[in-house]
Design a protein around this motif. Structure first.
Motif, PDB file in Angstrom:
ATOM      1  N   PRO A 185      46.503 118.100-102.395  1.00 47.79           N
ATOM      2  CA  PRO A 185      45.333 118.746-102.320  1.00 47.79           C
ATOM      3  C   PRO A 185      45.094 119.668-101.694  1.00 47.79           C
ATOM      4  CG  PRO A 185      47.138 117.429-100.710  1.00 47.79           C
ATOM      5  CD  PRO A 185      47.606 117.630-102.665  1.00 47.79           C
ATOM      6  N   LEU A 186      43.076 119.962-101.928  1.00 47.09           N
ATOM      7  CA  LEU A 186      43.850 121.784-102.184  1.00 47.09           C
ATOM      8  C   LEU A 186      42.828 122.273-100.516  1.00 47.09           C
ATOM      9  CD1 LEU A 186      43.226 124.463-103.936  1.00 47.09           C
ATOM     10  CD2 LEU A 186      40.978 123.336-104.528  1.00 47.09           C
ATOM     11  N   PHE A 187      43.918 122.474-100.234  1.00 43.11           N
ATOM     12  CA  PHE A 187      43.141 123.668 -98.840  1.00 43.11           C
ATOM     13  C   PHE A 187      43.104 124.963 -99.012  1.00 43.11           C
ATOM     14  CE2 PHE A 187      45.938 120.361 -97.526  1.00 43.11           C
ATOM     15  CZ  PHE A 187      45.998 119.563 -96.488  1.00 43.11           C
ATOM     16  N   ALA A 188      41.760 124.756 -98.810  1.00 47.93           N
ATOM     17  CA  ALA A 188      40.757 126.910 -98.725  1.00 47.93           C
ATOM     18  C   ALA A 188      40.637 126.841 -97.645  1.00 47.93           C
ATOM     19  CB  ALA A 188      39.128 126.395 -99.872  1.00 47.93           C
ATOM     20  N   LEU A 189      41.463 128.442 -97.341  1.00 45.85           N
ATOM     21  CA  LEU A 189      41.202 129.101 -96.643  1.00 45.85           C
ATOM     22  C   LEU A 189      39.582 128.975 -96.121  1.00 45.85           C
ATOM     23  CD1 LEU A 189      42.905 129.656 -94.242  1.00 45.85           C
ATOM     24  CD2 LEU A 189      44.167 128.219 -96.706  1.00 45.85           C
ATOM     25  N   ASP A 190      38.742 129.533 -94.889  1.00 48.64           N
ATOM     26  CA  ASP A 190      37.591 129.930 -95.216  1.00 48.64           C
ATOM     27  C   ASP A 190      37.031 129.997 -93.385  1.00 48.64           C
ATOM     28  OD1 ASP A 190      34.523 128.407 -94.932  1.00 48.64           O
ATOM     29  OD2 ASP A 190      34.537 130.267 -96.523  1.00 48.64           O
ATOM     30  N   ALA A 191      36.413 130.577 -93.282  1.00 46.80           N
ATOM     31  CA  ALA A 191      36.461 131.686 -91.582  1.00 46.80           C
ATOM     32  C   ALA A 191      35.563 130.039 -91.020  1.00 46.80           C
ATOM     33  CB  ALA A 191      35.628 132.068 -92.019  1.00 46.80           C
ATOM     34  N   GLU A 192      34.673 129.190 -92.016  1.00 47.22           N
ATOM     35  CA  GLU A 192      33.795 128.375 -91.479  1.00 47.22           C
ATOM     36  C   GLU A 192      34.805 126.595 -91.863  1.00 47.22           C
ATOM     37  OE1 GLU A 192      30.943 128.831 -90.229  1.00 47.22           O
ATOM     38  OE2 GLU A 192      31.633 131.387 -90.356  1.00 47.22           O
ATOM     39  N   GLY A 193      35.936 126.539 -92.060  1.00 45.31           N
ATOM     40  CA  GLY A 193      36.242 125.823 -91.858  1.00 45.31           C
ATOM     41  C   GLY A 193      37.257 125.324 -90.821  1.00 45.31           C
ATOM     42  N   GLU A 194      38.073 123.730 -90.749  1.00 43.15           N
ATOM     43  CA  GLU A 194      38.621 123.655 -89.634  1.00 43.15           C
ATOM     44  C   GLU A 194      39.747 124.120 -88.973  1.00 43.15           C
ATOM     45  OE1 GLU A 194      40.493 119.120 -88.508  1.00 43.15           O
ATOM     46  OE2 GLU A 194      40.138 119.488 -90.546  1.00 43.15           O
ATOM     47  N   ASP A 195      40.453 124.302 -88.282  1.00 44.28           N
ATOM     48  CA  ASP A 195      40.952 125.055 -87.620  1.00 44.28           C
ATOM     49  C   ASP A 195      41.992 124.703 -88.268  1.00 44.28           C
ATOM     50  OD1 ASP A 195      43.064 126.068 -85.511  1.00 44.28           O
ATOM     51  OD2 ASP A 195      41.442 126.999 -84.562  1.00 44.28           O
ATOM     52  N   ILE A 196      43.677 125.601 -88.379  1.00 45.98           N
ATOM     53  CA  ILE A 196      45.170 125.483 -89.532  1.00 45.98           C
ATOM     54  C   ILE A 196      45.495 124.659 -87.856  1.00 45.98           C
ATOM     55  CG2 ILE A 196      45.117 127.103 -88.682  1.00 45.98           C
ATOM     56  CD1 ILE A 196      46.343 126.824 -91.756  1.00 45.98           C
ATOM     57  N   ARG A 197      45.295 125.273 -86.576  1.00 45.83           N
ATOM     58  CA  ARG A 197      46.417 124.285 -86.159  1.00 45.83           C
ATOM     59  C   ARG A 197      46.132 122.563 -85.477  1.00 45.83           C
ATOM     60  NH1 ARG A 197      44.618 128.635 -81.878  1.00 45.83           N
ATOM     61  NH2 ARG A 197      42.699 128.012 -82.480  1.00 45.83           N
ATOM     62  N   LEU A 227      38.579 122.866 -96.179  1.00 49.75           N
ATOM     63  CA  LEU A 227      38.133 123.972 -95.694  1.00 49.75           C
ATOM     64  C   LEU A 227      39.130 124.471 -94.984  1.00 49.75           C
ATOM     65  CD1 LEU A 227      34.566 124.842 -96.609  1.00 49.75           C
ATOM     66  CD2 LEU A 227      36.538 124.983 -97.441  1.00 49.75           C
ATOM     67  N   VAL A 228      39.296 125.594 -94.477  1.00 51.43           N
ATOM     68  CA  VAL A 228      40.651 125.848 -93.491  1.00 51.43           C
ATOM     69  C   VAL A 228      40.597 126.985 -92.578  1.00 51.43           C
ATOM     70  CG1 VAL A 228      42.834 125.457 -91.921  1.00 51.43           C
ATOM     71  CG2 VAL A 228      42.203 123.694 -94.158  1.00 51.43           C
ATOM     72  N   SER A 229      40.357 127.573 -91.384  1.00 54.43           N
ATOM     73  CA  SER A 229      40.267 128.526 -91.079  1.00 54.43           C
ATOM     74  C   SER A 229      41.374 129.014 -90.094  1.00 54.43           C
ATOM     75  CB  SER A 229      39.216 128.516 -89.838  1.00 54.43           C
ATOM     76  OG  SER A 229      38.904 128.005 -89.103  1.00 54.43           O
ATOM     77  N   LEU A 230      41.876 129.807 -89.752  1.00 52.21           N
ATOM     78  CA  LEU A 230      42.962 130.796 -89.257  1.00 52.21           C
ATOM     79  C   LEU A 230      42.489 131.015 -87.694  1.00 52.21           C
ATOM     80  CD1 LEU A 230      44.511 133.080 -91.864  1.00 52.21           C
ATOM     81  CD2 LEU A 230      45.640 130.658 -90.855  1.00 52.21           C
ATOM     82  N   PRO A 231      43.177 131.406 -86.519  1.00 46.23           N
ATOM     83  CA  PRO A 231      42.381 131.311 -85.175  1.00 46.23           C
ATOM     84  C   PRO A 231      42.220 132.636 -85.626  1.00 46.23           C
ATOM     85  CG  PRO A 231      44.872 131.149 -85.268  1.00 46.23           C
ATOM     86  CD  PRO A 231      44.523 130.562 -86.421  1.00 46.23           C
ATOM     87  N   MET A 232      41.012 133.370 -85.108  1.00 49.68           N
ATOM     88  CA  MET A 232      40.964 134.447 -85.227  1.00 49.68           C
ATOM     89  C   MET A 232      39.791 135.238 -83.691  1.00 49.68           C
ATOM     90  SD  MET A 232      38.703 137.227 -88.099  1.00 49.68           S
ATOM     91  CE  MET A 232      40.575 136.316 -89.628  1.00 49.68           C
ATOM     92  N   ARG A 233      40.261 136.622 -83.325  1.00 52.92           N
ATOM     93  CA  ARG A 233      39.558 136.505 -82.216  1.00 52.92           C
ATOM     94  C   ARG A 233      37.809 137.293 -82.610  1.00 52.92           C
ATOM     95  NH1 ARG A 233      40.632 142.426 -78.783  1.00 52.92           N
ATOM     96  NH2 ARG A 233      39.270 142.199 -77.195  1.00 52.92           N
ATOM     97  N   PRO A 234      37.299 136.808 -81.876  1.00 51.37           N
ATOM     98  CA  PRO A 234      35.525 137.064 -81.966  1.00 51.37           C
ATOM     99  C   PRO A 234      35.249 138.142 -82.338  1.00 51.37           C
ATOM    100  CG  PRO A 234      36.099 135.142 -80.179  1.00 51.37           C
ATOM    101  CD  PRO A 234      37.538 135.977 -80.646  1.00 51.37           C
TER     102      PRO A 234
END
Length: 258
Positions: A185-197, A227-234
């Motif tokens: 399964p390919l998990f691609a990191l993208d700012a618009e993705g689902e929160d990885i947490r 598509l997965v995103s990392l937590p990041m401050r606005p």
């Protein structure tokens, strides 16, 4: 480098330099004590290893790598001038070695083997050689199955190997086309993705990270299962590539998927 040896005579130093010159175009340059240490620990074949101060290196080994005291005894001492003629930039530890690059066939078999006990990291068209090396070092530390690059960057470039501190030999490192990426399964990191947490990353995952400049390619994005995103401050635009890989691998390791 399996047997200890006495300090090199002028004749043995000359022979070692001759061996170096014969292998330099095809072998992997290990720059510094730590790169040689890691390569030895993970089974690299080292045809020749040189130092400008053998006694100092063996003393360092007593403190930092007592497990390698015997193989490091095979270091050949040459003059600083001779070493400088062989290596573009001498490491502060005064150590340089040449290693046999692992078989591409063996690496591809390791990447393709299923089931996997740890993810594969994919750097999608990376641009920065130092970042690629840092990622390989991270991936080895987490026990990842391998690191794959797409695009034109050579993951075995000397600058990448320097950044990886010899840990290319601890994981499978290869360059592949997107169409040939390992299964899983390919998990691609993208700012618009689902929160990885909110996700659990499986051991057989393929974790894809876009380039520092332009993010994920259309090819990888189209193949992604998640598509997965990392937590990041606005208002913070992005993380460094190696930081993103570290956060993702830590989440995988802490999630109990192992």
């Amino acid at each position: 480098m399996n047997e200890p040896s006495a300090p090199a005579t002028a004749a043995s130093a000359t022979a070692a330099v001759r061996i170096w010159r014969g292998l330099a175009d095809t072998a992997v340059l290990l720059d510094g004590f730590h790169a040689l240490k890691h390569a030895l620990r993970f089974g690299a074949q080292i045809p020749v290893a040189l130092t400008s101060d053998r006694a100092a290196v063996l003393h360092l080994a007593e403190d930092l790598a007592p497990d390698l005291r015997e193989p490091l005894g095979a270091l050949v001492e040459v003059t600083a001038e001779a070493l400088r003629a062989l290596v573009p930039r001498i490491h502060p530890t005064g150590v340089a070695a040449l290693a046999v690059r692992p078989s591409r066939t063996a690496n591809l078999e390791a990447l393709a083997r299923m089931p996997r006990s740890a993810p594969v990291v994919v750097l999608d068209n990376p641009r920065n050689l130092g970042n690629a090396g840092a990622v390989i070092r991270l991936a080895a530390g987490f026990g990842a199955t391998g690191v794959v690059t797409t695009g034109t960057l050579d993951p075995w470039h000397p600058t990448v190997v320097r950044g990886g501190a010899g840990l290319h030999f601890a994981t499978a490192v290869e360059r592949l086309d997107v169409a040939d990426l390992p299964r899983g399964p390919l998990f691609a990191l993208d700012a618009e993705g689902e929160d990885i947490r909110g996700l659990k990353i499986p051991d057989d995952a393929v974790l894809a990270f876009g380039s520092e400049r332009s993010g994920l390619s259309g090819e990888v994005r189209a193949r992604a299962d998640h598509l997965v995103s990392l937590p990041m401050r606005p208002q913070v635009s992005s993380y460094n590539l190696a930081t993103s890989v570290a956060m993702t691998l830590f989440h995988w390791s802490a999630s109990g998927a192992q």
